[in-house]
Design a protein around this motif. Sequence first.
Motif, PDB file in Angstrom:
ATOM      1  N   MET A 201       0.845  -1.198   0.000  1.00 15.20           N
ATOM      2  CA  MET A 201       0.000   0.000   0.000  1.00 15.20           C
ATOM      3  C   MET A 201       0.884   1.253   0.000  1.00 15.20           C
ATOM      4  SD  MET A 201      -2.996   0.988   0.016  1.00 15.20           S
ATOM      5  CE  MET A 201      -3.440   2.694  -0.025  1.00 15.20           C
ATOM      6  N   GLU A 202       1.875   1.254   0.873  1.00 15.17           N
ATOM      7  CA  GLU A 202       2.780   2.407   0.931  1.00 15.17           C
ATOM      8  C   GLU A 202       3.545   2.541  -0.381  1.00 15.17           C
ATOM      9  OE1 GLU A 202       3.697   4.631   3.434  1.00 15.17           O
ATOM     10  OE2 GLU A 202       2.319   3.935   4.972  1.00 15.17           O
ATOM     11  N   LEU A 203       4.113   1.432  -0.851  1.00 16.01           N
ATOM     12  CA  LEU A 203       4.899   1.502  -2.089  1.00 16.01           C
ATOM     13  C   LEU A 203       4.037   1.977  -3.245  1.00 16.01           C
ATOM     14  CD1 LEU A 203       7.115  -1.713  -1.916  1.00 16.01           C
ATOM     15  CD2 LEU A 203       7.895   0.659  -1.842  1.00 16.01           C
ATOM     16  N   VAL A 252      13.995  -1.785   5.886  1.00 21.09           N
ATOM     17  CA  VAL A 252      13.479  -1.250   4.627  1.00 21.09           C
ATOM     18  C   VAL A 252      13.373  -2.377   3.604  1.00 21.09           C
ATOM     19  CG1 VAL A 252      13.993   0.293   2.689  1.00 21.09           C
ATOM     20  CG2 VAL A 252      14.379   1.074   5.036  1.00 21.09           C
ATOM     21  N   ASN A 253      12.207  -2.504   3.006  1.00 21.13           N
ATOM     22  CA  ASN A 253      11.975  -3.539   2.000  1.00 21.13           C
ATOM     23  C   ASN A 253      11.970  -2.968   0.586  1.00 21.13           C
ATOM     24  OD1 ASN A 253      11.739  -6.292   2.176  1.00 21.13           O
ATOM     25  ND2 ASN A 253       9.791  -6.217   3.289  1.00 21.13           N
ATOM     26  N   GLY A 254      11.739  -1.668   0.477  1.00 23.74           N
ATOM     27  CA  GLY A 254      11.675  -1.078  -0.844  1.00 23.74           C
ATOM     28  C   GLY A 254      11.923   0.422  -0.813  1.00 23.74           C
ATOM     29  N   VAL A 255      12.425   0.935  -1.945  1.00 24.51           N
ATOM     30  CA  VAL A 255      12.628   2.376  -2.102  1.00 24.51           C
ATOM     31  C   VAL A 255      11.795   2.798  -3.307  1.00 24.51           C
ATOM     32  CG1 VAL A 255      14.308   4.210  -2.499  1.00 24.51           C
ATOM     33  CG2 VAL A 255      15.009   2.131  -1.302  1.00 24.51           C
ATOM     34  N   GLY A 346       9.222  -0.104   4.970  1.00 26.66           N
ATOM     35  CA  GLY A 346       9.493  -1.415   5.556  1.00 26.66           C
ATOM     36  C   GLY A 346       8.784  -1.583   6.883  1.00 26.66           C
ATOM     37  N   ILE A 347       8.144  -2.733   7.053  1.00 24.55           N
ATOM     38  CA  ILE A 347       7.456  -3.021   8.311  1.00 24.55           C
ATOM     39  C   ILE A 347       8.457  -3.070   9.456  1.00 24.55           C
ATOM     40  CG2 ILE A 347       6.495  -5.038   9.489  1.00 24.55           C
ATOM     41  CD1 ILE A 347       4.403  -5.208   7.535  1.00 24.55           C
ATOM     42  N   GLY A 348       9.703  -3.487   9.121  1.00 23.25           N
ATOM     43  CA  GLY A 348      10.734  -3.635  10.152  1.00 23.25           C
ATOM     44  C   GLY A 348      11.086  -2.325  10.839  1.00 23.25           C
ATOM     45  N   MET A 349      10.813  -1.192  10.205  1.00 21.38           N
ATOM     46  CA  MET A 349      11.221   0.072  10.843  1.00 21.38           C
ATOM     47  C   MET A 349      10.387   0.403  12.083  1.00 21.38           C
ATOM     48  SD  MET A 349      10.245   3.250   8.293  1.00 21.38           S
ATOM     49  CE  MET A 349      10.921   2.558   6.782  1.00 21.38           C
ATOM     50  N   ILE A 378       5.495   2.928   8.860  1.00 18.07           N
ATOM     51  CA  ILE A 378       6.369   2.027   8.100  1.00 18.07           C
ATOM     52  C   ILE A 378       7.005   2.712   6.888  1.00 18.07           C
ATOM     53  CG2 ILE A 378       5.126  -0.045   8.846  1.00 18.07           C
ATOM     54  CD1 ILE A 378       3.908  -0.141   5.985  1.00 18.07           C
ATOM     55  N   SER A 379       7.069   4.046   6.888  1.00 25.75           N
ATOM     56  CA  SER A 379       7.726   4.708   5.768  1.00 25.75           C
ATOM     57  C   SER A 379       8.280   6.074   6.156  1.00 25.75           C
ATOM     58  CB  SER A 379       6.754   4.876   4.588  1.00 25.75           C
ATOM     59  OG  SER A 379       5.821   5.880   4.893  1.00 25.75           O
ATOM     60  N   ILE A 380       9.311   6.473   5.407  1.00 27.27           N
ATOM     61  CA  ILE A 380       9.832   7.838   5.514  1.00 27.27           C
ATOM     62  C   ILE A 380       9.903   8.384   4.098  1.00 27.27           C
ATOM     63  CG2 ILE A 380      11.820   9.264   6.153  1.00 27.27           C
ATOM     64  CD1 ILE A 380      12.523   7.004   8.184  1.00 27.27           C
ATOM     65  N   SER A 381       9.292   9.536   3.870  1.00 31.26           N
ATOM     66  CA  SER A 381       9.285  10.131   2.540  1.00 31.26           C
ATOM     67  C   SER A 381       9.906  11.509   2.573  1.00 31.26           C
ATOM     68  CB  SER A 381       7.855  10.290   2.018  1.00 31.26           C
ATOM     69  OG  SER A 381       7.228   9.046   1.925  1.00 31.26           O
TER      70      SER A 381
END
Length: 402
Positions: A201-203, A252-255, A346-349, A378-381
């Motif tokens: 969803m975030e990506l 982080v799982n994706g950028v 990433g959920i891990g954050m 779960i994100s930083i933008s």
Amino acid sequence: MSLIVQKFGGTSVADLERIQNVAGRIAATRGNWDRVIVVVSAMAGETDRYINLAHELSPDPAGRELDILLASGERITSSLLAISLSSRGVPAISLTGGQAGIRTEGTHTRARVRTIQPKRIHQELDGGKVVIAAGFQGVDQFNEEQTLGRGGSDLTAVALAAALEADLCEIYTDVDGVYTADPRIEPSARRLERISYDEMMELASLGAKVLQPRSVDLAAKYRLQLVVRSSFTEGEGTLITPDTGGIEAPAVNGVSCDKKQSKLTAVGVADRPGIAASLFGTLAEKSIIVDMIVQNVSDHGLTDISITVNRDTAEEAERVMCETHAGGDAGKITRDDAVAKVSVVGIGMKSQAGVASRTFAALARERINIMMISTSEISISVIVQEAQAEDAVRALHREFIA
Ligand code: ASP
Ligand code: MG
């Protein structure tokens, strides 16, 4: 009885040869599933072409007319695919969004799905046919055509899968899954085998473009099994699931990178109750989705409010903001179209400290200036200059993934 929904995007149906290739896949799918529903996009580039044609005739074409125009792209591919399937001896029927029972509401060119009345689809499936629904469209309560916003065929596929309780919804596209970053920007990006709804969803909403964000949201709501895979190769693709991907998920799982952003600032806004409410109220009335919002600390009773919106709606947003503040509430409205949003997801954050500082340090090393920052669980933008967006993606991928 097993039911699958398969959606084929614009590049998968870009010409007759590819449409025949898709027909071949569907014929094979029919061997393994009792019931098959297919959703198609318009041929690659067609929707853009129609929009440009309309704008050559008028700077501001009516939404209703645009919807009739745009909905036709998906109808062309759905009928061609049905013709191709029938010629192979596979019984098939194409349906417009309205015929498929998709009822919409809201603004032209970005309507929402209100309900689905699947009677006709059931009839055709009962009759042994593959049902091919034209994506991205439906009809409102007055039987007017409406389209669901760019990339809306994904939403059609997920909405049909949810309404008909499909066992699986496959989204066929020109990439073989969801990647840790856009491989055209970062060659060492790799395919994820699975990803959680939340991260997807975030990506998706942060600009990874593989799936329309609203479709992921809907899939999560119905806990639908969703797979993204390539229509050109045989890979497993990426499974989007409720699963969180293990106890020690990476930070982080994706950028992702969204270059279609615009930044608007209301400069010198009166700092008193109700100003933000009226500004955002008018934007909401026009169904303009506001992404980031930043308000400065007030100085001499005045403040600045900056927002970001999708570049497609920037012109309208600027007009709305100018009108709202015509009464003298704001000094002026400025607009910058040369910005992009870059995000790490990433959920891990959730459970790891220091992700923000590593993000900013990695950007600083590349001398990339940050204009705005926003975070979720779960994100930083960050908003950066568009010209530096790809460098930012590479720097963050290096820092967290490769
Ligand atoms: N054809 C529409 C678009 O280009 C819908 C879609 O492809 O999903 O946005
Ligand atoms: Mg698409």
